[in-house]
Motif scaffolding. Structure first.
Motif, PDB file in Angstrom:
ATOM      1  N   PRO A   1      41.325  44.628  42.631  1.00 48.87           N
ATOM      2  CA  PRO A   1      42.000  44.256  41.383  1.00 48.87           C
ATOM      3  C   PRO A   1      41.363  44.832  40.126  1.00 48.87           C
ATOM      4  CG  PRO A   1      40.563  42.491  42.039  1.00 48.87           C
ATOM      5  CD  PRO A   1      40.429  43.548  43.113  1.00 48.87           C
ATOM      6  N   GLY A   2      40.300  45.657  40.267  1.00 51.74           N
ATOM      7  CA  GLY A   2      39.558  46.116  39.113  1.00 51.74           C
ATOM      8  C   GLY A   2      40.406  46.770  38.042  1.00 51.74           C
TER       9      GLY A   2
ATOM     10  N   THR B   1      43.572  39.154  50.303  1.00 51.46           N
ATOM     11  CA  THR B   1      42.371  38.810  51.077  1.00 51.46           C
ATOM     12  C   THR B   1      41.128  38.877  50.207  1.00 51.46           C
ATOM     13  OG1 THR B   1      43.379  39.626  53.122  1.00 51.46           O
ATOM     14  CG2 THR B   1      40.985  39.418  53.090  1.00 51.46           C
ATOM     15  N   GLY B   2      41.021  39.928  49.411  1.00 56.69           N
ATOM     16  CA  GLY B   2      39.855  40.085  48.559  1.00 56.69           C
ATOM     17  C   GLY B   2      39.743  39.003  47.506  1.00 56.69           C
ATOM     18  N   LEU B   3      40.877  38.601  46.921  1.00 63.45           N
ATOM     19  CA  LEU B   3      40.852  37.576  45.883  1.00 63.45           C
ATOM     20  C   LEU B   3      40.497  36.206  46.435  1.00 63.45           C
ATOM     21  CD1 LEU B   3      43.966  38.647  43.774  1.00 63.45           C
ATOM     22  CD2 LEU B   3      41.561  38.772  43.085  1.00 63.45           C
ATOM     23  N   ARG B   4      40.773  35.985  47.720  1.00 70.38           N
ATOM     24  CA  ARG B   4      40.395  34.696  48.322  1.00 70.38           C
ATOM     25  C   ARG B   4      38.871  34.547  48.351  1.00 70.38           C
ATOM     26  NH1 ARG B   4      44.601  31.923  50.576  1.00 70.38           N
ATOM     27  NH2 ARG B   4      46.401  33.087  51.368  1.00 70.38           N
TER      28      ARG B   4
ATOM     29  N   ALA C   1      51.718  33.862  51.227  1.00 67.49           N
ATOM     30  CA  ALA C   1      50.283  33.941  50.951  1.00 67.49           C
ATOM     31  C   ALA C   1      50.032  34.612  49.605  1.00 67.49           C
ATOM     32  CB  ALA C   1      49.578  34.703  52.066  1.00 67.49           C
ATOM     33  N   ALA C   2      50.801  35.678  49.310  1.00 69.06           N
ATOM     34  CA  ALA C   2      50.642  36.361  48.030  1.00 69.06           C
ATOM     35  C   ALA C   2      51.002  35.436  46.873  1.00 69.06           C
ATOM     36  CB  ALA C   2      51.504  37.620  47.994  1.00 69.06           C
TER      37      ALA C   2
END
Length: 487
Positions: A230-231, A253-256, A282-283
């Protein structure tokens, strides 16, 4: 008479005046400045003798100068071929050869990669084109309605890429630049495109289409370099961008595990492959109501779009002519699965140099999508499968035939069959079912290396299953459904 594309783009830039329309590498570029860049490049192209019908390849990134070069190529009426980053030399050479390209415009140092990938003709450096004096007049739009505006390659995996033909009339009729004709889903999306993050190349069909929509909605194009997520969304305070199913899965997945401040984000347009309902839910749980799911094809442009309010898995109500037909060519009732046929304002008109293939897809004014689906009682579209043998990896379509033929050349392989399987990283991936040569056991790493070297990493199998023989249909053809079901 309506001025042809890209006349409406030039008008948008002129009307923007001193308003910022593009941000890149710390620079803010106004509509007036971007129009000036476009004028200079168009004048330079004309000095090089380019005009209606001349084939031009675009090997460009996503800065404002690249955008100006894209619009300038259309302004002079050229037959444009966009070259996406990441193609192998073999794929790029086949693409340029198929499109009969004689001129390339590039902002890449040294020009096209690899001697074999260079066009037979002239390579023009973008910075040199931009050095042309600016006469300050509105560029003359030279494309004629019947002229071929661009060739859009649907697959880089075949020996001779399949290039869809789109005319200037079709590009002029496209919905992005006509706010008065935006369907409800597009109008809702347009209202969220204040800061639209662009990456890859602006010569691509999807990036250009949504980029023009953002400009028509009064938004700003923000170039992501690098396009990490998300950078990039955080750094550039982006309100919207385009994303593939695989990248969406990785982002969620990364944000979780490592949350990021995405408070400005209002829209992610998922395109390129189906979004499984569970993944859509999920999104929404992690990102909120920001996911728009677009359905379209190279041959058609946008067909339908689901908003965050639509049921997960649906594709919204199509704003184009769409019918679901049975095998005999008759429309089926709501709720019944069949093959999807559509008519869109900007649809293609055939395949370059492959008229017979075009006859199979462009049928009496309709486009045969080769997708299976149904319309529910509310008119929403649902997809259920495909009639064609392809794998869609990171939104790019790859035919399985070339992969199968290449795998079968390996000394440890007697027969090879390839299918698409869901993949969290890329949306879909290649699964190879192989009948081994007697006394040999093929290794996945070897097969991956073989395919990668010739067709690119996206076509390389991620999974390998050894079989004694392939199951057959009643007609005696390989039954890939039984391969994947294990029966």
């Amino acid at each position: 008479m309506t001025e042809q594309f890209p006349g409406a783009v030039l008008d948008l830039l002129d009307a923007a005046g001193d308003r910022t329309v593009f941000e890149h590498d710390g620079r803010e570029v106004s509509g007036r400045q971007l129009l000036g860049m476009t004028r200079r490049v168009a004048a330079a192209l004309r000095r090089h003798g380019l005009g209606p019908g001349h084939p031009v390849a675009l090997l460009l990134g996503v800065g404002p100068e690249a955008f100006a070069a894209v619009i300038a190529a259309y302004t002079v009426g050229a037959r444009v071929v966009g070259v996406r980053p990441g193609m192998t030399d073999h794929q790029q050479a086949a693409l340029l050869r198929d499109a009969e390209v004689t001129v390339a415009i590039t902002d890449r140092a040294g020009g096209p990669d690899g001697a074999d990938a260079r066009p037979t003709g002239v390579v023009l450096q973008l910075d040199e084109l931009l050095a042309t004096p600016d006469d300050g007049t509105r560029p003359r739009v030279s494309g004629r309605p019947q002229d071929v505006a661009r060739l859009i390659h649907t697959s880089g995996s075949t020996g001779v890429p399949k290039a869809c033909v789109q005319t200037y009339a079709a590009m002029t009729a496209a919905w992005a630049l006509r706010p008065e004709d935006w369907p409800p889903a597009v109008r809702e999306l347009a209202g969220r495109l204040d800061r639209f993050l662009v990456f890859g190349t602006l010569a691509s069909q999807v990036m250009l289409e949504y980029g023009l929509l953002a400009l028509a909605a009064g938004g700003v194009l923000v170039a992501a370099d690098p396009p990490d997520l998300p950078g990039a969304l955080v750094r550039h305070r982006a309100t919207a961008s385009v994303i593939t199913v695989g990248r969406l899965n990785r982002l969620v997945t990364g944000l979780r595990s490592a949350p990021a401040d995405l408070g400005t984000l209002r829209a992610l347009m998922v395109s390129g492959s189906p979004l499984e309902p569970g993944r859509a839910r999920a999104a929404a749980e992690v990102l909120g109501p920001v996911v728009f799911h677009g359905y379209g094809q190279t041959e058609t442009g946008m067909i339908s779009m689901a908003t965050p309010a639509d049921p997960p898995g649906s594709l919204g109500v199509p704003p184009v002519d769409l019918e679901v037909w049975d095998p005999s060519g008759r429309p089926v009732p709501a709720g019944t699965e069949g093959e999807i046929f559509v008519r869109t304002p900007s649809q293609g008109s055939g395949y370059w140099g492959q008229s017979g293939l075009g006859d199979e897809v462009f049928v009496d004014g309709w486009v045969r999508t080769r997708d299976l689906g149904s319309l529910d009682a509310q008119g929403r579209l649902w997809l259920s499968g495909r009639t064609r043998d392809v794998v869609i990896v990171d939104a790019n379509v790859y035919y399985t035939g070339p992969v199968e033929r290449l795998l079968a050349r390996h000394p440890a392989v007697t027969e090879a069959y390839v299918v698409a399987v869901p993949d969290d990283a890329t949306g879909e991936a290649v699964h190879a079912f192989v009948v081994p040569t007697a006394g040999r056991v093929p290794a996945l790493d070897e097969l991956r290396a073989l395919v990668t070297a010739r067709l690119g990493e996206a076509c390389a199998p991620t999974r390998l299953t050894l079989i004694d023989e392939v199951p057959l249909t009643a007609a005696g053809k390989p039954d890939k459904r039984r391969l994947t079901s294990g029966s």
